[in-house]
Design a protein around this motif. Structure first.
Motif, mmCIF file in Angstrom:
data_model
loop_
_atom_site.group_PDB
_atom_site.id
_atom_site.type_symbol
_atom_site.label_atom_id
_atom_site.label_comp_id
_atom_site.label_asym_id
_atom_site.label_seq_id
_atom_site.Cartn_x
_atom_site.Cartn_y
_atom_site.Cartn_z
ATOM 1 N N TYR A 106 0.909 -1.264 0.544
ATOM 2 C CA TYR A 106 -0.148 -0.379 0.071
ATOM 3 C C TYR A 106 0.924 1.199 0.374
ATOM 4 C CZ TYR A 106 -4.325 -2.922 0.861
ATOM 5 O OH TYR A 106 -5.386 -3.291 0.966
ATOM 6 N N ILE A 107 2.156 1.214 0.464
ATOM 7 C CA ILE A 107 2.841 2.464 0.464
ATOM 8 C C ILE A 107 3.133 1.937 -0.620
ATOM 9 C CG2 ILE A 107 4.893 3.266 1.987
ATOM 10 C CD1 ILE A 107 4.571 1.587 4.247
ATOM 11 N N ASN A 108 3.656 1.189 -1.335
ATOM 12 C CA ASN A 108 4.585 1.638 -2.368
ATOM 13 C C ASN A 108 3.517 1.848 -3.840
ATOM 14 O OD1 ASN A 108 6.963 1.459 -1.608
ATOM 15 N ND2 ASN A 108 6.999 -0.548 -2.046
ATOM 16 N N ASP A 109 2.208 2.030 -3.240
ATOM 17 C CA ASP A 109 1.162 2.328 -4.724
ATOM 18 C C ASP A 109 0.953 3.857 -5.140
ATOM 19 O OD1 ASP A 109 -1.431 2.181 -6.219
ATOM 20 O OD2 ASP A 109 -2.159 0.574 -5.630
ATOM 21 N N PRO A 110 1.193 3.921 -5.427
ATOM 22 C CA PRO A 110 0.939 5.920 -6.107
ATOM 23 C C PRO A 110 -0.496 6.234 -6.013
ATOM 24 C CG PRO A 110 2.592 4.932 -7.846
ATOM 25 C CD PRO A 110 1.517 3.737 -7.393
ATOM 26 N N VAL A 111 -1.521 5.206 -6.027
ATOM 27 C CA VAL A 111 -2.558 5.520 -5.671
ATOM 28 C C VAL A 111 -3.264 6.420 -4.392
ATOM 29 C CG1 VAL A 111 -4.934 4.735 -6.090
ATOM 30 C CG2 VAL A 111 -3.774 3.913 -7.970
ATOM 31 N N TYR A 112 -2.183 4.875 -3.738
ATOM 32 C CA TYR A 112 -2.273 6.265 -2.108
ATOM 33 C C TYR A 112 -1.553 6.816 -1.218
ATOM 34 C CZ TYR A 112 -5.582 1.767 -2.773
ATOM 35 O OH TYR A 112 -6.170 0.489 -3.271
ATOM 36 N N GLN A 113 -0.820 7.242 -2.634
ATOM 37 C CA GLN A 113 0.581 8.619 -1.580
ATOM 38 C C GLN A 113 -0.388 9.185 -1.266
ATOM 39 O OE1 GLN A 113 3.713 8.139 -2.228
ATOM 40 N NE2 GLN A 113 2.823 6.219 -3.282
ATOM 41 N N ASP A 114 -1.614 9.925 -0.689
ATOM 42 C CA ASP A 114 -2.566 10.758 0.221
ATOM 43 C C ASP A 114 -3.116 10.235 0.924
ATOM 44 O OD1 ASP A 114 -4.783 9.208 -0.711
ATOM 45 O OD2 ASP A 114 -6.202 10.836 -1.537
#
Length: 573
Positions: A438-446
């Motif tokens: 989840y940390i590396n997924d760009p979708v969840y950067q916020d």
């Protein structure tokens, strides 16, 4: 006490009560019959009266005796007289005595009166009354013996003729008496005033005449001629009237007893019907209501529950069935709650189907639109545009596949048809990899993610595929239903050496109590600020079922604007 024992005690107690009541009625009847017979015998012949009868009709006071009027009448009707004396022979009272009554009786006179006939051919009966040795004597002339004394000297024994004096004939006629002269062979040689008497006697029949009730008889035997004179004087007609009166009284008593027994039987039947029949009919109606889908207890005319008083207490006639009533009440509430849940579930399912149809229709519309655009001959698409269209179509297809997979998975879980392959897994490393994804997924950067591992290596038997689905569902919900900037943390701890605790916590908008109550229900779809009505409504229900398959528990703590904490507890094995 359970209902079986209560029934046994109830019926046994009632059987004993009926038996005692019947026994009392029977004893009362026989006592009444016995007293009636003794009273009748006393009134018919005072010489047969019992001590209690005389004691009840004679009283002593200040050295004097007092006879009740009923006793005087009986003595007079039976042509007798009464004497009351003390132990010294002093006469304390008298009634209907012939001639001048004595003042004192000597012992010899009393003995002659009691144990034999006096000079007047009188017969006496005596009773001892009270504790002060008072005596009551009843005397009367033996009319048959008196007449026999006059007939015997006038009889012509040689010629077998009675030669009755006119005075004797008048007396016999007056008293309906009769006389017979009997030869040595038992045949009657002469008679007077006979009606239905025998003309021949045996020894046994002559003895029977002496014991004949209701009449006075006397017999004189002449040793020279071996002949005998038999005189009989019937009882007064008053005695026959008394006998008829007694029979009528007994018949009336029997009728009264029969009526009382019938009324008792009728009353007992009505009592049994009220005690056992009415409650059973009420309970049967209650069961019929449940079978008809009416989940409430039958009411009385006032609209209150039929088994309860206005104070809410169980009515006396229903107490025998209190366990059954409690069970029916519990069943009624359970069925009522089940029906309520069924209706809510049906409504929720309809809403879910409507939402799911919408969720499937939207991506299908997109796929259909892009497919038509690609198939159109009016325009040539570049490779970049084609790839963009294909990516959108692939994303929408994947979304639909996820929805269908959730639907299939929830029914497999419901029917226990999902195989679980557990292996020993290091939970620190397992959860770390999920969080890194989840940390590396760009979708969840916020979003901000934190993982707090267990201080020591900790392992558990889990199915990696389905346990990852558990964590993914929870984290995905924390992301989906909270605004950007929400911090999500996952911590791993243990309780002694028996339980593993996984806490997934966020500082988002939280949930109200209504949402918390439905969170793990199938078809429930929550809402958030970014999307409305999205999702299958099965995610958290699937999560709970998967946790249970792993032998664990899951619970949620949340308040509006205070974030949410989801705790999973697994056994260490």
């Amino acid at each position: 006490m359970n209902i079986h024992r209560r029934f046994i005690f109830q019926f046994f107690g009632q059987l004993i009560t009926v038996f005692v009541l019947f026994f009392i009625i029977l004893i009362s009847f026989w006592a009444f019959l016995g007293f009636s017979m003794m009273d009748f015998e006393s009134k018919q012949d005072l010489s047969n009266a019992e001590d209690y009868f005389i004691s009840d009709h004679v009283s002593f006071k200040d050295g004097k005796a007092f006879f009740k009027e009923e006793l005087k009448i009986l003595a007079k009707e039976q042509k007798g007289w009464l004497l009351a004396i003390n132990k010294n022979g002093e006469v304390l009272g008298h009634y209907n005595v012939l001639g001048n009554p004595p003042v004192t009786l000597k012992e010899s006179e009393i003995a002659a009166m009691i144990y034999g006939r006096d000079s007047d051919l009188s017969q006496y009966t005596y009773w001892e009354i009270g504790d002060e040795a008072h005596f009551v004597l009843f005397g009367r002339i033996q009319m048959a013996a008196k007449l026999l004394e006059q007939i015997s000297p006038a009889t012509d024994w040689k010629h077998e003729k009675l030669n009755l004096p006119e005075k004797v004939q008048n007396e016999l006629a007056k008293r309906n008496g009769w006389v017979q002269l009997i030869r040595a062979d038992g045949k009657v040689a002469d008679d007077y005033g006979v009606r239905n008497q025998q003309t021949h006697y045996s020894v046994k029949e002559l003895l029977a005449k002496q014991d004949m009730e209701g009449s006075s008889t006397a017999l004189h035997f002449d040793p020279d001629t071996e002949q005998a004179i038999l005189v009989g004087v019937p009882a007064d007609e008053k005695n026959s009237t008394l006998e008829k009166s007694l029979l009528e009284s007994l018949n009336k008593s029997l009728i009264i007893i029969f009526i009382i027994a019938f009324l008792l039987l009728l009353g007992g039947t009505l009592w049994y019907a009220r005690k056992f029949g009415v409650p059973l009919l009420t309970l049967m109606k209650w069961i019929q209501n449940l079978g008809s889908g009416v989940y409430q207890e039958p009411g009385d005319v006032h609209g209150r529950p039929a088994t309860r008083t206005k104070n809410g207490k169980l009515k006396r006639k229903f107490r025998l069935y209190k366990e059954l009533i409690a069970t029916l009440a519990q069943l009624t509430e359970t069925l009522k709650e089940t029906e309520k849940q069924r209706r809510v579930m049906a409504q929720t399912r309809e809403e879910w189907i409507s939402g799911l149809s919408h969720d499937l229709k939207t991506p299908l519309s997109s796929i259909s639109g892009y497919a038509q655009m690609l198939a159109s001959t009016d325009y040539s698409w570049s490779e970049k545009e084609t790839r963009a269209f294909a990516g959108i179509m692939s994303e929408k297809s994947a979304y639909m596949m996820d929805l269908l997979e959730d639907l299939t998975l929830t029914y497999r879980l419901k029917n226990n048809a999902l195989p679980i392959a557990k292996v020993r897994t290091d939970l620190n490393e397992f959860i770390r990899r999920i969080i890194i994804h989840y940390i590396n997924d760009p979708v969840y950067q916020d979003r901000t993610f934190h993982f707090i591992p267990h201080p020591e290596s900790i392992t558990a038997s889990i199915d990696p595929k389905w346990f990852q689905r558990i964590l993914d569902n929870i984290i995905a919900n924390a992301i989906k239903y909270n605004p950007p900037g929400t911090a999500i943390s996952v911590s791993l701890s243990s309780i002694e050496e028996h339980l593993i605790v996984i806490n997934i916590k966020d500082d988002g908008i939280g949930m109200d109590s209504a949402t918390l109550g439905k969170l793990f229900s199938r078809y429930y779809r929550g809402t958030h600020t970014g999307e409305t009505g999205s999702g299958s409504g099965l995610g958290m229900a699937i999560t709970k079922q998967l946790v249970h398959l792993h032998g664990g528990t899951i619970n949620v703590q949340s308040k509006p604007q205070n974030g949410t904490l989801i705790r999973i507890m697994l056994p260490v094995h």
